[in-house]
Design an enzyme around this catalytic site. Structure first.
Site, short mmCIF file in Angstrom:
data_model
loop_
_atom_site.label_atom_id
_atom_site.label_comp_id
_atom_site.label_asym_id
_atom_site.label_seq_id
_atom_site.Cartn_x
_atom_site.Cartn_y
_atom_site.Cartn_z
N ARG A 103 105.29 15.91 31.09
CA ARG A 103 105.44 15.99 32.55
C ARG A 103 106.00 14.70 33.14
NH1 ARG A 103 100.46 19.71 34.81
NH2 ARG A 103 101.00 21.52 33.58
N ASP A 139 95.23 19.12 50.37
CA ASP A 139 95.50 18.91 48.94
C ASP A 139 95.96 17.47 48.74
OD1 ASP A 139 95.91 21.15 46.51
OD2 ASP A 139 96.90 19.22 46.14
C1 SAM Z 1 94.39 24.87 40.36
S1 SAM Z 1 94.69 24.42 42.02
C2 SAM Z 1 93.54 25.48 42.86
C3 SAM Z 1 94.12 26.10 44.11
C4 SAM Z 1 93.19 27.07 44.85
N1 SAM Z 1 92.01 26.41 45.33
C5 SAM Z 1 92.84 28.25 43.97
O1 SAM Z 1 91.69 28.34 43.49
O2 SAM Z 1 93.69 29.10 43.75
C6 SAM Z 1 93.88 22.83 42.11
C7 SAM Z 1 94.38 21.97 43.27
O3 SAM Z 1 93.51 20.85 43.42
C8 SAM Z 1 94.29 19.74 43.83
N2 SAM Z 1 93.55 18.49 43.57
C9 SAM Z 1 93.26 17.93 42.37
N3 SAM Z 1 92.63 16.76 42.54
C10 SAM Z 1 92.49 16.57 43.88
C11 SAM Z 1 91.93 15.54 44.69
N4 SAM Z 1 91.37 14.44 44.15
N5 SAM Z 1 91.98 15.68 46.03
C12 SAM Z 1 92.54 16.78 46.59
N6 SAM Z 1 93.10 17.78 45.88
C13 SAM Z 1 93.08 17.69 44.54
C14 SAM Z 1 95.56 19.89 43.00
O4 SAM Z 1 96.64 19.18 43.56
C15 SAM Z 1 95.77 21.41 43.01
O5 SAM Z 1 96.67 21.82 44.01
#
Ligand code: SAM
Length: 282
Positions: free
Chosen positions: A48, A153
């Site tokens: 990545r 996010d």
């Molecule tokens: C797999 S997605 C889940 C999206 C949605 N909540 C769902 O369940 O379909 C996880 C998201 O968490 C965000 N994320 C990860 N670490 C984070 C942090 N420290 N603060 C805010 N967002 C975060 C990522 O950027 C990503 O968009």
């Protein structure tokens, strides 16, 4: 891109990711975002981040690391996180939560005609838009309600996508034709095969860049927090701290949703278990 640019792009091979470089990068990611990358993620990280090195012709991961830590604007780290985070999501993913919202929570809020919802880790917007659609479907006198949907996010890349609200037809496969027609505009010409969320739905949501590891940059008390499939990347102390802070911004009786593949087992918290992936502040 001209011919010589193409050939240098072609000639650039992604350098090896040495163990020391991987350690430095993964501990930086952990420290700043809480995302814990196990040792087995080395190949994924190289692939990545390698794309960034190739695009910008950075000769080694060591050089790249220096660039990130030397950048006081935070933009380099944001770009790194945009590349590293896993953003899979779907409209009405884990449908049981939306059923619970519709059948239990909205009726409970109907007396005050007020509901405040936070989609924490909203990715490209499918989750908060599904929340908005659920409210529109269920609340007949919605104009009389005080509604707040906050969607946040850490990744600016997915947030931009969420704000644009453009989705390819395949990404909308979990929606019925009726829902699609009611809440989306069909693109044509260059946008054939795409749908855009109608402006009146977009207006219901406030999108914001928030790192969940940092103090929350607002003072709102929520009725529900969706934090689904986000904490899977966090270790236990990070989860415990975050869950404590979530509980502080939930009203008494407010609900906390996590992903169905996640669990609060072994984690200190003061929520009441309601059903799989649904907890309540008591
Ligand atoms: C797999 S997605 C889940 C999206 C949605 N909540 C769902 O369940 O379909 C996880 C998201 O968490 C965000 N994320 C990860 N670490 C984070 C942090 N420290 N603060 C805010 N967002 C975060 C990522 O950027 C990503 O968009």
């Amino acid at each position: 891109m001209n011919k010589s640019q193409k050939s240098t792009q072609f000639l650039f091979t992604i350098p090896p990711l040495k163990n020391g470089e991987f350690e430095a990068i993964r501990s930086l990611i952990y420290k700043k975002s809480g995302i814990f990358l196990g040792k087995e993620k080395k190949i994924l990280v190289r692939s990545r981040l390698g794309k960034i090195l190739r695009r910008r012709k950075i000769p080694s991961f060591k050089e790249y690391y220096k660039l990130i830590v030397g950048d006081t604007t935070g933009q380099e780290f944001t770009q790194l996180l945009n590349a590293i985070s896993t953003n899979f999501t779907q409209f009405f993913r884990e449908r049981e939560h939306f059923e619970f919202l519709k059948e239990v929570i909205i009726p409970n809020c109907s007396q005050n005609r007020q509901i405040k919802i936070w989609s924490a880790g909203c990715s490209s917007g499918e989750e908060p838009y599904s929340i908005a659609i659920t409210l529109l479907e269920k609340v007949k006198d919605i104009k009389e309600w005080n509604i707040k949907i906050l969607a946040t996010d850490i990744s600016t890349r997915v947030l931009e996508k969420a704000i644009r609200g453009f989705y390819q037809e395949e990404q909308l496969a979990t929606l019925s034709k009726v829902t699609l027609r009611k809440y989306f505009l069909r693109g044509n010409g260059d946008w054939a095969g795409y749908y855009q969320v109608r402006p009146e739905i977009k207006k219901m949501i406030e999108f914001k860049h928030v790192n969940l590891l940092k103090p929350f940059p607002f003072k709102i008390m929520f009725n529900i927090i969706f934090c689904r499939n986000v904490m899977i990347y966090f270790d236990r102390p990070t989860k415990e701290d975050l869950i404590t802070r979530f509980s502080q911004v939930l009203v008494p009786g407010g609900y906390f949703f996590i992903g169905h593949s996640e669990s609060l087992m072994g984690i200190r918290h003061n929520f009441k278990y309601i059903r799989p992936a649904i907890y309540q502040k008591v």
